[in-house]
Design a protein around this motif. Structure first.
Motif, PDB file in Angstrom:
ATOM      1  N   GLU A   1      26.567 -25.459  21.776  1.00  0.00           N
ATOM      2  CA  GLU A   1      26.217 -25.382  23.189  1.00  0.00           C
ATOM      3  C   GLU A   1      26.528 -24.003  23.766  1.00  0.00           C
ATOM      4  N   ASP A   2      27.641 -23.397  23.290  1.00  0.00           N
ATOM      5  CA  ASP A   2      28.000 -22.051  23.736  1.00  0.00           C
ATOM      6  C   ASP A   2      26.885 -21.061  23.418  1.00  0.00           C
ATOM      7  N   LEU A   3      26.405 -21.128  22.192  1.00  0.00           N
ATOM      8  CA  LEU A   3      25.362 -20.214  21.746  1.00  0.00           C
ATOM      9  C   LEU A   3      24.074 -20.420  22.530  1.00  0.00           C
ATOM     10  N   GLU A   4      23.710 -21.657  22.702  1.00  0.00           N
ATOM     11  CA  GLU A   4      22.461 -21.961  23.403  1.00  0.00           C
ATOM     12  C   GLU A   4      22.500 -21.464  24.840  1.00  0.00           C
ATOM     13  N   ASN A   5      23.658 -21.641  25.499  1.00  0.00           N
ATOM     14  CA  ASN A   5      23.783 -21.178  26.882  1.00  0.00           C
ATOM     15  C   ASN A   5      23.709 -19.656  26.973  1.00  0.00           C
ATOM     16  N   PHE A   6      24.346 -18.979  26.013  1.00  0.00           N
ATOM     17  CA  PHE A   6      24.315 -17.512  26.032  1.00  0.00           C
ATOM     18  C   PHE A   6      22.895 -17.005  25.785  1.00  0.00           C
ATOM     19  N   GLN A   7      22.212 -17.605  24.807  1.00  0.00           N
ATOM     20  CA  GLN A   7      20.855 -17.154  24.504  1.00  0.00           C
ATOM     21  C   GLN A   7      19.939 -17.383  25.706  1.00  0.00           C
ATOM     22  N   GLU A   8      20.093 -18.515  26.364  1.00  0.00           N
ATOM     23  CA  GLU A   8      19.274 -18.804  27.546  1.00  0.00           C
ATOM     24  C   GLU A   8      19.542 -17.776  28.647  1.00  0.00           C
ATOM     25  N   ALA A   9      20.830 -17.435  28.843  1.00  0.00           N
ATOM     26  CA  ALA A   9      21.183 -16.461  29.876  1.00  0.00           C
ATOM     27  C   ALA A   9      20.640 -15.081  29.530  1.00  0.00           C
ATOM     28  N   TRP A  10      20.710 -14.715  28.264  1.00  0.00           N
ATOM     29  CA  TRP A  10      20.213 -13.403  27.847  1.00  0.00           C
ATOM     30  C   TRP A  10      18.704 -13.306  28.059  1.00  0.00           C
ATOM     31  N   GLU A  11      17.990 -14.342  27.673  1.00  0.00           N
ATOM     32  CA  GLU A  11      16.540 -14.327  27.812  1.00  0.00           C
ATOM     33  C   GLU A  11      16.131 -14.308  29.288  1.00  0.00           C
ATOM     34  N   ASN A  12      16.912 -14.988  30.113  1.00  0.00           N
ATOM     35  CA  ASN A  12      16.600 -14.972  31.551  1.00  0.00           C
ATOM     36  C   ASN A  12      16.827 -13.594  32.158  1.00  0.00           C
ATOM     37  N   GLY A  13      17.702 -12.804  31.551  1.00  0.00           N
ATOM     38  CA  GLY A  13      18.014 -11.492  32.106  1.00  0.00           C
ATOM     39  C   GLY A  13      17.218 -10.353  31.514  1.00  0.00           C
TER      40      GLY A  13
ATOM     41  N   ASP B   1      18.997   1.089   4.491  1.00  0.00           N
ATOM     42  CA  ASP B   1      19.025  -0.355   4.735  1.00  0.00           C
ATOM     43  C   ASP B   1      18.990  -0.613   6.235  1.00  0.00           C
ATOM     44  N   SER B   2      18.644  -1.828   6.591  1.00  0.00           N
ATOM     45  CA  SER B   2      18.590  -2.196   8.003  1.00  0.00           C
ATOM     46  C   SER B   2      19.176  -3.589   8.180  1.00  0.00           C
ATOM     47  N   MET B   3      20.386  -3.759   7.624  1.00  0.00           N
ATOM     48  CA  MET B   3      20.995  -5.088   7.661  1.00  0.00           C
ATOM     49  C   MET B   3      21.701  -5.363   8.986  1.00  0.00           C
ATOM     50  N   GLY B   4      22.105  -4.301   9.713  1.00  0.00           N
ATOM     51  CA  GLY B   4      22.696  -4.511  11.019  1.00  0.00           C
ATOM     52  C   GLY B   4      21.626  -4.777  12.062  1.00  0.00           C
ATOM     53  N   TYR B   5      22.002  -5.414  13.151  1.00  0.00           N
ATOM     54  CA  TYR B   5      21.015  -5.718  14.182  1.00  0.00           C
ATOM     55  C   TYR B   5      21.700  -5.700  15.554  1.00  0.00           C
ATOM     56  N   ALA B   6      20.888  -5.683  16.593  1.00  0.00           N
ATOM     57  CA  ALA B   6      21.399  -5.735  17.966  1.00  0.00           C
ATOM     58  C   ALA B   6      20.433  -6.538  18.820  1.00  0.00           C
ATOM     59  N   TRP B   7      20.966  -7.093  19.909  1.00  0.00           N
ATOM     60  CA  TRP B   7      20.123  -7.685  20.942  1.00  0.00           C
ATOM     61  C   TRP B   7      19.869  -6.611  21.991  1.00  0.00           C
ATOM     62  N   ILE B   8      18.610  -6.409  22.349  1.00  0.00           N
ATOM     63  CA  ILE B   8      18.268  -5.422  23.359  1.00  0.00           C
ATOM     64  C   ILE B   8      17.897  -6.143  24.653  1.00  0.00           C
ATOM     65  N   ASP B   9      17.902  -5.384  25.758  1.00  0.00           N
ATOM     66  CA  ASP B   9      17.745  -5.997  27.082  1.00  0.00           C
ATOM     67  C   ASP B   9      16.292  -6.097  27.531  1.00  0.00           C
ATOM     68  N   GLU B  10      15.364  -5.992  26.589  1.00  0.00           N
ATOM     69  CA  GLU B  10      13.943  -6.176  26.866  1.00  0.00           C
ATOM     70  C   GLU B  10      13.239  -6.482  25.542  1.00  0.00           C
ATOM     71  N   ILE B  11      12.033  -6.918  25.606  1.00  0.00           N
ATOM     72  CA  ILE B  11      11.271  -7.184  24.393  1.00  0.00           C
ATOM     73  C   ILE B  11      10.735  -5.862  23.850  1.00  0.00           C
ATOM     74  N   HIS B  12      10.996  -5.582  22.579  1.00  0.00           N
ATOM     75  CA  HIS B  12      10.472  -4.351  21.977  1.00  0.00           C
ATOM     76  C   HIS B  12       8.942  -4.417  21.990  1.00  0.00           C
ATOM     77  N   PRO B  13       8.266  -3.401  22.530  1.00  0.00           N
ATOM     78  CA  PRO B  13       6.811  -3.499  22.711  1.00  0.00           C
ATOM     79  C   PRO B  13       6.027  -3.543  21.406  1.00  0.00           C
ATOM     80  N   ILE B  14       6.618  -3.118  20.302  1.00  0.00           N
ATOM     81  CA  ILE B  14       5.923  -3.153  19.013  1.00  0.00           C
ATOM     82  C   ILE B  14       6.420  -4.321  18.180  1.00  0.00           C
ATOM     83  N   GLU B  15       7.729  -4.502  18.107  1.00  0.00           N
ATOM     84  CA  GLU B  15       8.298  -5.551  17.249  1.00  0.00           C
ATOM     85  C   GLU B  15       8.279  -6.919  17.910  1.00  0.00           C
ATOM     86  N   ALA B  16       7.999  -6.965  19.222  1.00  0.00           N
ATOM     87  CA  ALA B  16       7.791  -8.215  19.954  1.00  0.00           C
ATOM     88  C   ALA B  16       8.994  -9.156  19.864  1.00  0.00           C
ATOM     89  N   ASP B  17      10.187  -8.605  19.918  1.00  0.00           N
ATOM     90  CA  ASP B  17      11.406  -9.413  19.857  1.00  0.00           C
ATOM     91  C   ASP B  17      12.529  -8.630  20.523  1.00  0.00           C
TER      92      ASP B  17
END
Length: 772
Positions: free
Chosen positions: A624-636, A687-703
């Motif tokens: 539930e913690d994860l779901e709430n955070f993801q929802e808040a991030w997507e809303n922002g 390599d590209s094993m690390g990742y980050a959440w960005i504050d907008e949708i990447h216009p090319i990678e669509a995520d």
């Protein structure tokens, strides 16, 4: 036409050859001839004072040991004597002119109790043979008789081979050889250093520069060569004076890592020895410097994954009395476990295992009656008693017997299929032996119950049960070491109920050797289906020692139980067992070119740093913690970026130009290898094993979840993420930013495993990415 060259231009050329960091000034210089006068622009460079340059270099300024010796005949004071592990052996080459050669060839013959001793000796003899053949090659052009007949001088052909045993432990064998050669008429002989380093875990020969050091960035190379310079200066010259006196101290020296002409590396428990070749660091007359680069000075430039990472983790756990004033205790920043990526299950358990008898004893046991001859009339079938019914009579008649024989004496041969190879952990071989054997007894008893039915004779096949145990070797070191925190027991079974459905299965059990209790990884880490699915699909593609190119997923269907139901782990790596078996389970993982119509089990190793405990939550195990955070991030998230056709075309052109060329170490030759963002100079990574959440949708990678593509600092904290793109006349990319809980409105409870967050920044240089 005669020209007068300005003295200022000469000064520029001289200064530019001795300066790395400098200030630049442009002036106009007059160049005249008899016919005309022209004006050209000349650049002059003013060298920054060396003391100031030295102070700007971020480096540990504690005292260094310095040069250990300059003469190969002197003893190396920093190594132990390993005489009990080897004896000196000699080689005496025989050929037509061998009596006219001066051969003195010695090598260490390892005791048979040293792991991989035969393989190592075979390699030593091969190397010696190459040296002998090289020395004999002069006979293709001349020989002692020709020398004498033509009176061209004194014949002298010398090959002397000696050595120092740097280290012999349970993990490594490291030997430093010296090949001294002299040829007739030469001014003097030459001593070539040669190193052999073996990892005893799998008897593999180590290439120290590329497999122990992370040379993927210019900064790492510079750091190693700077440490080498400091060791050459010590103890007489201070760190600042040493760094300040070398005009090339901020440039990497590739020759150190790619050629033995400068010298060779040897591995040890305290660090990397570097034996300079003649002329490698000084003149021939001054000798051959031997230095030791301690692990505490190299810890930021070491490889962090794979079997060599596990070796480095082991070396970082030495008892404190091993360390000295100059070679200090250190902390390894990589993984302790050997593995990452996907492995075939059967290859994995057969390759990564302990030597038989080291920690376990094996035995065989039959469940049910012994194999042998049995009467048809005493067939045991569907009840706990003999059943001689019409079906059994029909089998007997089909087998060629008469009814009278079937009713009295007819018999058949039956082989009990329920024979299994059990294990028992050996007393005093490690901690927690009693608890481990108790778990084995529990598994055995469950197997006996399942197999009892199939352990009674029948004229026809009625099924079987199989049980095997594996104790995988997940670390270089053994479970008896106190620094080994976990041990895993794998139960492999095969269930054949006698019908058409037959399937293998696996159960995994991981014990904490500090508490002697079996643990569940989900008690310590957040393991969700969504995160596991993402990581499994990523790490299937990662190359490892079994398959450097990784694998391609052709099809998959994942359920939560499939991904998380069969996990084992170490202190820093999670292993999940997945099956390519559509009849065994509703979920599956199918790889391209995998064998068809069989159950293909896989083991996928994923670093545990990919799974983190929640931030901001007291409850570490609630989805539930994860779901709430993801929802808040997507809303922002910020409004979507819409690229026009021209911007898309430019972005695609850069993407095509930026495809990685060659192997992963070919980083400096990549297009757009280096860029500047937010004041940082960032270099491409393979390599590209690390990742980050960005504050907008990447216009090319669509995520909003994107992988890292550039590294910006030596501390592995600042990265760039995602594909660069062109928007509003500017090239953009994403870089780490500090996360604050104030930037989202999250329902309670709220938490996340995400460790990196990023925002969009302008690429400051180069301005035109399409003309790199």
């Amino acid at each position: 036409m005669k020209k007068n060259i300005s003295l200022l231009l000469i000064l520029f050329l001289l200064v530019s050859c001795t300066s790395v960091e400098n200030d630049i000034e442009t002036t106009n210089t007059s160049i005249s001839s008899s016919n005309n006068t022209t004006t050209s622009t000349t650049t002059t460079i003013f060298v920054q004072p060396s003391e100031e340059r030295a102070k700007e270099i971020s480096i540990d300024r504690s005292p260094r040991r310095g040069v250990i010796r300059k003469n190969t005949n002197r003893y190396i004071s920093t190594i132990y004597k390993y005489n009990s592990y080897y004896s000196n052996a000699t080689v005496n080459p025989i050929h037509e002119w061998s009596e006219d050669y001066d051969y003195k060839i010695n090598y260490p013959k390892l005791d048979s109790g040293v792991a991989c001793s035969e393989i190592i000796e075979e390699e030593i003899l091969r190397v010696i043979d190459i040296q002998v053949e090289n020395k004999k090659s002069v006979l293709e052009y001349t020989n002692p008789q020709i020398f004498e007949e033509e009176d061209v001088g004194f014949w002298s052909e010398i090959l002397h081979i000696n050595y120092d045993v740097i280290e012999i432990t349970e993990e490594i064998v490291s030997i430093l050889f010296y090949f001294y050669t002299y040829s007739s008429g030469a001014a003097h002989g030459y001593t070539e250093p040669f190193s052999l380093n073996y990892l005893l875990y799998d008897c593999s020969k180590m290439d120290i520069p590329t497999e122990i050091l992370d040379l993927s960035t210019k900064e790492n190379k510079v750091r190693v060569t700077q440490e080498m310079s400091l060791q050459l200066c010590a103890p007489e010259v201070s760190v600042d004076d040493c760094l300040g006196s070398d005009p090339f101290i901020t440039l990497e020296n590739d020759e150190v890592f790619t050629s033995s002409f400068s010298g060779v590396f040897n591995i040890s428990s305290l660090g990397l020895y570097y034996q300079y070749a003649p002329y490698g660091a000084s003149s021939y007359a001054e000798g051959m410097e031997l230095i030791l680069l301690p692990w505490n000075q190299l810890q930021d430039v070491l490889t962090r994954t794979g079997k060599y990472a596990s070796l480095l983790f082991t070396l970082s756990k030495l008892d404190s009395y091993y360390y000295t004033e100059f070679e200090k205790e250190w902390e390894y920043k990589g993984l302790s476990t050997v593995h990452y990526g996907l492995y075939d299950y059967y290859d994995f358990v057969n390759l990564y295992k302990y030597n038989e008898g080291d920690y376990t004893e094996t035995y065989t046991q039959t469940v049910g009656l012994e194999s042998g001859e049995y009467l048809y009339k005493e067939t045991w079938w569907d009840a706990p008693e003999y059943v001689y019914d019409e079906l059994v009579q029909e089998w007997c008649l089909d087998d060629g017997f008469t009814k009278e024989q079937c009713d009295n004496t007819a018999s058949y041969q039956w082989e009990n299929p329920n024979i299994f190879e059990g294990i028992k952990f050996k007393q005093y071989s490690m901690r927690c032996v009693d608890e481990l054997n108790q778990k084995v007894d529990e598994i055995n008893n469950s197997f006996f119950t399942r197999a009892e039915y199939y352990g009674n004779p029948s004229p026809r096949w009625r099924g079987a049960q199989q049980l095997l145990y594996f104790v995988p070797k997940l670390l270089i070191q053994g479970p008896e070491k106190l620094s080994t925190n976990y041990i895993t027991l794998l139960e492999w079974g095969y269930d054949d109920g006698g019908g058409t459905l037959r399937y293998p299965f696996n159960n995994s059990y991981t014990m904490n050797l500090a508490t002697c209790e079996f643990e569940n990884i989900e008690d310590n880490y957040v393991i969700t289906k969504e995160r596991m699915e993402e990581l499994v699909l990523d790490y299937v593609q990662v190359g490892n020692e079994m398959n450097p190119d990784g694998y391609i997923v052709e099809d998959y269907l994942f359920s939560e139980d499939y991904l998380i139901g069969d996990i084992f782990f170490t202190e820093d790596t999670l292993y999940t067992v997945l099956w390519d078996c559509r009849i065994c389970t509703e979920s599956y993982l199918i790889l391209k070119d995998a064998p068809e119509n069989r159950a293909n089990p896989y083991i996928i190793a994923i670093p545990l740093y990919e799974f983190k405990k929640f931030k901001g939550s007291d409850n570490d195990n609630r989805e539930e913690d994860l779901e709430n955070f993801q929802e808040a991030w997507e809303n922002g998230l910020k409004p979507n970026i819409e690229l026009n056709d021209a911007e898309v075309a430019l972005t695609d052109e850069l993407f095509n130009k930026s495809q990685w060329v060659g192997d992963k170490n070919n980083y400096e030759n990549q297009y757009l290898y280096e860029i500047q963002v937010n004041g940082y100079t960032c270099t491409r990574i393979w390599d590209s094993m690390g990742y980050a959440w960005i504050d907008e949708i990447h216009p090319i990678e669509a995520d909003y979840t994107i992988s890292n593509t550039y590294k910006c600092d030596d501390e592995n904290e600042i990265y760039l993420y995602g594909q660069p793109f062109y928007y509003l006349d500017i090239w953009w990319i994403y870089q780490n930013v500090e996360f604050s809980w104030d930037q989202i409105e999250c329902k309670n409870p709220c938490g996340t495993y995400v460790q990196n967050f990023a925002s969009r920044f302008e690429i400051e240089a180069p301005k035109d990415l399409l003309e790199d």
